[in-house]
Design a protein around this motif. Sequence first.
Motif, PDB file in Angstrom:
ATOM      1  N   PRO A 127      30.930 -19.132  20.002  1.00  0.00           N
ATOM      2  CA  PRO A 127      29.916 -19.855  19.205  1.00  0.00           C
ATOM      3  C   PRO A 127      29.917 -19.504  17.745  1.00  0.00           C
ATOM      4  CG  PRO A 127      29.297 -19.111  21.124  1.00  0.00           C
ATOM      5  CD  PRO A 127      30.875 -18.669  20.924  1.00  0.00           C
ATOM      6  N   GLU A 128      29.901 -20.618  16.921  1.00  0.00           N
ATOM      7  CA  GLU A 128      30.439 -20.534  15.751  1.00  0.00           C
ATOM      8  C   GLU A 128      28.599 -19.574  14.837  1.00  0.00           C
ATOM      9  OE1 GLU A 128      30.514 -24.214  13.697  1.00  0.00           O
ATOM     10  OE2 GLU A 128      32.660 -24.266  14.377  1.00  0.00           O
ATOM     11  N   ALA A 129      27.643 -19.710  15.840  1.00  0.00           N
ATOM     12  CA  ALA A 129      26.693 -19.693  15.027  1.00  0.00           C
ATOM     13  C   ALA A 129      26.372 -17.730  15.040  1.00  0.00           C
ATOM     14  CB  ALA A 129      25.453 -19.473  15.583  1.00  0.00           C
ATOM     15  N   ARG A 130      26.245 -16.912  13.386  1.00  0.00           N
ATOM     16  CA  ARG A 130      26.600 -15.927  13.613  1.00  0.00           C
ATOM     17  C   ARG A 130      24.603 -14.895  12.836  1.00  0.00           C
ATOM     18  NH1 ARG A 130      29.906 -17.154  15.334  1.00  0.00           N
ATOM     19  NH2 ARG A 130      32.463 -16.431  15.322  1.00  0.00           N
ATOM     20  N   TRP A 131      24.668 -13.679  13.785  1.00  0.00           N
ATOM     21  CA  TRP A 131      23.309 -13.360  12.997  1.00  0.00           C
ATOM     22  C   TRP A 131      23.565 -12.376  11.656  1.00  0.00           C
ATOM     23  CZ3 TRP A 131      18.269 -14.145  15.222  1.00  0.00           C
ATOM     24  CH2 TRP A 131      17.830 -13.651  15.948  1.00  0.00           C
ATOM     25  N   ALA A 132      22.624 -12.331  10.967  1.00  0.00           N
ATOM     26  CA  ALA A 132      23.133 -11.625   9.290  1.00  0.00           C
ATOM     27  C   ALA A 132      22.647 -10.349   9.236  1.00  0.00           C
ATOM     28  CB  ALA A 132      22.700 -12.239   7.925  1.00  0.00           C
ATOM     29  N   LYS A 133      21.916  -9.974  10.775  1.00  0.00           N
ATOM     30  CA  LYS A 133      21.089  -8.752  10.428  1.00  0.00           C
ATOM     31  C   LYS A 133      20.818  -8.501  12.211  1.00  0.00           C
ATOM     32  CE  LYS A 133      16.937 -10.243   8.761  1.00  0.00           C
ATOM     33  NZ  LYS A 133      15.295  -9.681   7.248  1.00  0.00           N
ATOM     34  N   CYS A 134      20.810  -7.170  12.607  1.00  0.00           N
ATOM     35  CA  CYS A 134      19.969  -7.436  13.767  1.00  0.00           C
ATOM     36  C   CYS A 134      18.044  -7.709  13.748  1.00  0.00           C
ATOM     37  CB  CYS A 134      19.991  -5.735  13.799  1.00  0.00           C
ATOM     38  SG  CYS A 134      21.253  -4.957  14.181  1.00  0.00           S
ATOM     39  N   PRO A 135      18.143  -8.897  14.091  1.00  0.00           N
ATOM     40  CA  PRO A 135      16.265  -9.078  14.571  1.00  0.00           C
ATOM     41  C   PRO A 135      15.420  -7.932  14.723  1.00  0.00           C
ATOM     42  CG  PRO A 135      17.422 -10.399  16.337  1.00  0.00           C
ATOM     43  CD  PRO A 135      18.653  -9.343  15.413  1.00  0.00           C
ATOM     44  N   HIS A 136      14.217  -8.120  14.600  1.00  0.00           N
ATOM     45  CA  HIS A 136      13.297  -7.102  15.251  1.00  0.00           C
ATOM     46  C   HIS A 136      13.080  -7.262  16.703  1.00  0.00           C
ATOM     47  CE1 HIS A 136       9.925  -4.835  15.581  1.00  0.00           C
ATOM     48  NE2 HIS A 136      10.132  -3.997  14.623  1.00  0.00           N
ATOM     49  N   LEU A 137      12.612  -7.378  17.305  1.00  0.00           N
ATOM     50  CA  LEU A 137      11.919  -7.137  18.436  1.00  0.00           C
ATOM     51  C   LEU A 137      10.980  -8.763  18.849  1.00  0.00           C
ATOM     52  CD1 LEU A 137      12.696  -6.369  21.752  1.00  0.00           C
ATOM     53  CD2 LEU A 137      10.748  -4.612  21.348  1.00  0.00           C
ATOM     54  N   THR A 138      10.145  -7.910  17.413  1.00  0.00           N
ATOM     55  CA  THR A 138       9.317  -9.211  17.600  1.00  0.00           C
ATOM     56  C   THR A 138       9.375 -10.491  16.797  1.00  0.00           C
ATOM     57  OG1 THR A 138       8.004  -8.077  15.571  1.00  0.00           O
ATOM     58  CG2 THR A 138       7.238  -7.496  17.598  1.00  0.00           C
ATOM     59  N   ASP A 139      10.836 -10.896  16.396  1.00  0.00           N
ATOM     60  CA  ASP A 139      10.562 -11.849  15.652  1.00  0.00           C
ATOM     61  C   ASP A 139      10.177 -13.536  16.563  1.00  0.00           C
ATOM     62  OD1 ASP A 139      11.285 -10.799  13.652  1.00  0.00           O
ATOM     63  OD2 ASP A 139      13.756 -10.653  13.330  1.00  0.00           O
ATOM     64  N   ALA A 140      10.032 -14.449  16.175  1.00  0.00           N
ATOM     65  CA  ALA A 140      10.217 -14.959  16.757  1.00  0.00           C
ATOM     66  C   ALA A 140      11.243 -16.244  17.358  1.00  0.00           C
ATOM     67  CB  ALA A 140       9.042 -16.165  16.021  1.00  0.00           C
ATOM     68  N   GLU A 141      12.539 -15.770  16.491  1.00  0.00           N
ATOM     69  CA  GLU A 141      13.643 -16.689  16.161  1.00  0.00           C
ATOM     70  C   GLU A 141      14.771 -16.319  17.401  1.00  0.00           C
ATOM     71  OE1 GLU A 141      16.880 -17.259  12.624  1.00  0.00           O
ATOM     72  OE2 GLU A 141      15.258 -18.690  12.745  1.00  0.00           O
ATOM     73  N   ARG A 142      15.021 -16.764  18.637  1.00  0.00           N
ATOM     74  CA  ARG A 142      15.700 -16.268  18.870  1.00  0.00           C
ATOM     75  C   ARG A 142      17.470 -16.193  19.471  1.00  0.00           C
ATOM     76  NH1 ARG A 142      12.473 -12.323  22.029  1.00  0.00           N
ATOM     77  NH2 ARG A 142      10.492 -13.185  20.987  1.00  0.00           N
ATOM     78  N   THR A 143      17.754 -17.293  17.699  1.00  0.00           N
ATOM     79  CA  THR A 143      19.131 -17.281  18.453  1.00  0.00           C
ATOM     80  C   THR A 143      19.668 -17.595  16.459  1.00  0.00           C
ATOM     81  OG1 THR A 143      18.970 -19.713  17.507  1.00  0.00           O
ATOM     82  CG2 THR A 143      19.072 -18.781  20.305  1.00  0.00           C
ATOM     83  N   PRO A 144      20.760 -16.812  16.133  1.00  0.00           N
ATOM     84  CA  PRO A 144      20.983 -16.778  14.848  1.00  0.00           C
ATOM     85  C   PRO A 144      21.036 -18.539  14.555  1.00  0.00           C
ATOM     86  CG  PRO A 144      23.036 -16.595  16.126  1.00  0.00           C
ATOM     87  CD  PRO A 144      21.992 -16.926  16.994  1.00  0.00           C
ATOM     88  N   GLY A 145      21.418 -18.488  13.223  1.00  0.00           N
ATOM     89  CA  GLY A 145      20.540 -19.346  12.238  1.00  0.00           C
ATOM     90  C   GLY A 145      19.536 -20.337  13.111  1.00  0.00           C
ATOM     91  N   GLY A 146      18.853 -20.303  14.063  1.00  0.00           N
ATOM     92  CA  GLY A 146      18.682 -21.642  14.872  1.00  0.00           C
ATOM     93  C   GLY A 146      19.076 -22.318  15.847  1.00  0.00           C
ATOM     94  N   GLU A 147      19.867 -21.577  15.960  1.00  0.00           N
ATOM     95  CA  GLU A 147      21.168 -22.337  16.745  1.00  0.00           C
ATOM     96  C   GLU A 147      20.035 -23.098  18.361  1.00  0.00           C
ATOM     97  OE1 GLU A 147      25.052 -24.112  18.161  1.00  0.00           O
ATOM     98  OE2 GLU A 147      24.251 -23.179  16.691  1.00  0.00           O
ATOM     99  N   SER A 148      20.668 -24.400  18.973  1.00  0.00           N
ATOM    100  CA  SER A 148      19.881 -24.068  20.273  1.00  0.00           C
ATOM    101  C   SER A 148      20.391 -23.171  21.368  1.00  0.00           C
ATOM    102  CB  SER A 148      20.506 -25.346  21.037  1.00  0.00           C
ATOM    103  OG  SER A 148      20.010 -26.700  20.185  1.00  0.00           O
ATOM    104  N   PHE A 149      19.297 -22.461  22.035  1.00  0.00           N
ATOM    105  CA  PHE A 149      19.526 -21.494  23.047  1.00  0.00           C
ATOM    106  C   PHE A 149      20.379 -21.984  24.305  1.00  0.00           C
ATOM    107  CE2 PHE A 149      18.943 -18.760  26.273  1.00  0.00           C
ATOM    108  CZ  PHE A 149      17.976 -17.321  25.265  1.00  0.00           C
ATOM    109  N   PRO A 150      21.243 -21.102  23.933  1.00  0.00           N
ATOM    110  CA  PRO A 150      22.771 -21.864  25.434  1.00  0.00           C
ATOM    111  C   PRO A 150      21.919 -22.084  27.456  1.00  0.00           C
ATOM    112  CG  PRO A 150      23.088 -19.372  24.338  1.00  0.00           C
ATOM    113  CD  PRO A 150      21.406 -20.011  24.388  1.00  0.00           C
ATOM    114  N   ASP A 151      22.310 -23.373  26.997  1.00  0.00           N
ATOM    115  CA  ASP A 151      21.639 -23.412  28.574  1.00  0.00           C
ATOM    116  C   ASP A 151      21.852 -22.674  29.401  1.00  0.00           C
ATOM    117  OD1 ASP A 151      21.098 -25.899  27.201  1.00  0.00           O
ATOM    118  OD2 ASP A 151      22.712 -27.030  28.134  1.00  0.00           O
ATOM    119  N   ALA A 152      23.303 -21.723  29.796  1.00  0.00           N
ATOM    120  CA  ALA A 152      23.911 -21.092  30.831  1.00  0.00           C
ATOM    121  C   ALA A 152      22.618 -19.648  30.680  1.00  0.00           C
ATOM    122  CB  ALA A 152      25.190 -20.764  30.583  1.00  0.00           C
ATOM    123  N   LEU A 153      22.208 -19.258  29.854  1.00  0.00           N
ATOM    124  CA  LEU A 153      21.743 -18.555  30.037  1.00  0.00           C
ATOM    125  C   LEU A 153      19.434 -18.046  29.464  1.00  0.00           C
ATOM    126  CD1 LEU A 153      23.440 -16.571  26.615  1.00  0.00           C
ATOM    127  CD2 LEU A 153      23.508 -16.409  29.197  1.00  0.00           C
TER     128      LEU A 153
END
Length: 319
Positions: A127-153
């Motif tokens: 996958p091309e999307a990347r995290w620029a830094k480690c997200p915080h546990l309470t962050d609402a964004e769950r994928t890097p760059g707002g990528e669609s959440f993977p169907d398999a997961l």
Amino acid sequence: MATLECKASQGRIVVYVGDAPDDAEGAKALADARAFGIELGEKDTYKVRLVPESELPTVADVLHSAFAFPLDVAGPVHLGTTFGESQGSWSVEDGPYWGALYEVFPDCEEAIGAQYVLVLAKQDALPEARWAKCPHLTDAERTPGGESFPDALALPGDAMDDASLPDLGALFGALSSKSAKNKEERARSQAGHDGSGLGGDSGGAKASPDAVASRLFAAIANLGDDEDLGDDDDLDDAADPEQHDPFYAFIKKMVAEEQLALVEGASARKLAERLELALERDPMMFQRPGDWFFEQREVDELFASDEDLMTGIRDALNG
């Protein structure tokens, strides 16, 4: 399913592949899809269980709040608290993956044997999307760059679920009809203007317990938005996002006021999460909330009365 233990002395959990660079070069490891981590906001010892993609449905009902990330596997997958410092590793077939690190519902940790579950879903290409830094546990964004959440997961009733939540505050008489309406409108706005929120039943199909709980966690995580922060000019912009979680703040306030004593090393965040979940599942049990607190493993001593606890719960529900 293999479980590893991570002593999060740096207040985070890190997953990385092979001979990852040291912590100072962690950003490069993230950019190269060779690592991933989450900031926990607290230091503790956690267990992380690796679950095969095919077995995800067997544990899906105890999981929530997944972070997804790309991972290019070429060697052992390590678990640690900093990049390059392994506290154990898993053997995984080489190749590109979408990974997901899920939290386990607090009252299900004993059954699953871990606080977190790691699942890797094999991909044809990285996958091309990347995290620029480690997200915080309470962050609402769950994928890097707002990528669609993977169907398999994706999970049934995951944080992206759009099922409506009941107005829990109304069950305690804490909200007038006017304030309940205002809370509903604010929650809908924070949830992405999708018509879902903390308001009452919209007349649709009844949401499953895990879907309702996941939406509750998602809504609470969004309470740290600028709209809420504007009400208090004294808040430090760099403050821990967990300070804006009303249930977490309620627990910390009781500890600070010596109404509650936790056992040494206990997690106030986990106790707050368990409080939210228990409230959603059986609100009427809080006619005597002291009994619930005495049963929790984090609690050493409780000095607050049932009336004090009810007041604090009402305030937390008001957000």
